[in-house]
Design a protein around this motif. Sequence first.
Motif, PDB file in Angstrom:
ATOM      1  N   GLY A   9      -7.660   5.605  57.401  1.00 58.18           N
ATOM      2  CA  GLY A   9      -6.530   6.163  57.310  1.00 58.18           C
ATOM      3  C   GLY A   9      -5.995   7.052  57.480  1.00 58.18           C
ATOM      4  O   GLY A   9      -5.828   8.297  58.502  1.00 58.18           O
ATOM      5  N   ARG A  40      -7.414   0.419  55.895  1.00 62.60           N
ATOM      6  CA  ARG A  40      -6.317   1.001  56.202  1.00 62.60           C
ATOM      7  C   ARG A  40      -5.426   0.924  55.277  1.00 62.60           C
ATOM      8  O   ARG A  40      -4.199   1.676  54.736  1.00 62.60           O
ATOM      9  CB  ARG A  40      -5.849   1.021  57.125  1.00 62.60           C
ATOM     10  CG  ARG A  40      -6.407   2.641  58.527  1.00 62.60           C
ATOM     11  CD  ARG A  40      -6.101   2.023  60.584  1.00 62.60           C
ATOM     12  NE  ARG A  40      -6.609   3.299  60.695  1.00 62.60           N
ATOM     13  CZ  ARG A  40      -8.368   3.558  60.772  1.00 62.60           C
ATOM     14  NH1 ARG A  40      -9.082   2.843  60.656  1.00 62.60           N
ATOM     15  NH2 ARG A  40      -8.070   3.687  61.525  1.00 62.60           N
ATOM     16  N   TYR A  83     -13.956   4.126  61.563  1.00 68.03           N
ATOM     17  CA  TYR A  83     -14.232   3.187  60.070  1.00 68.03           C
ATOM     18  C   TYR A  83     -15.075   3.468  59.086  1.00 68.03           C
ATOM     19  O   TYR A  83     -16.110   2.376  58.579  1.00 68.03           O
ATOM     20  CB  TYR A  83     -14.107   1.334  60.569  1.00 68.03           C
ATOM     21  CG  TYR A  83     -13.038   0.923  61.689  1.00 68.03           C
ATOM     22  CD1 TYR A  83     -11.917   0.507  61.242  1.00 68.03           C
ATOM     23  CD2 TYR A  83     -13.231   1.908  62.955  1.00 68.03           C
ATOM     24  CE1 TYR A  83     -11.343   0.397  61.994  1.00 68.03           C
ATOM     25  CE2 TYR A  83     -11.856   0.963  64.151  1.00 68.03           C
ATOM     26  CZ  TYR A  83     -10.643   0.251  63.602  1.00 68.03           C
ATOM     27  OH  TYR A  83     -10.032   0.175  64.951  1.00 68.03           O
TER      28      TYR A  83
END
Length: 84
Positions: free
Chosen positions: A45, A66, A60
Motif C-alpha cells: 500500500g 496492504r 504488489y
Amino acid sequence: MNPFPNGLPQEVEQQFTNRYLEFFKLFLKHQDKISRVALWGVNDGNSWKNNWPVRGRTDYPLLFDRENKAKPVVNALIELASAK
C-alpha cells in the motif's frame, strides 16, 4: 493498464515468489561481498510503484500486503536463509 487491481492471481504470486527467491539465492551466494539488501517500502500500500508508470495502477512489489500481512514469500525466504 492496471492488470491486477484486486490482487495477484495465484500463478503471478508464484512467479513473484520464485523471482524473489532467485534474487536472495544470489545474495546468499555472494554474501561475502553484500553487506545489506534494501527494499523501498514495507507494504504494498505504501510502495512507490503504485500509480507508476500509469496513474491509478496497483502494484504488489513488497514482502507484506496492504494489511501488513506477510506474503508466502516471507516464509520461503526464512527457510532459504535458515538452510545456509
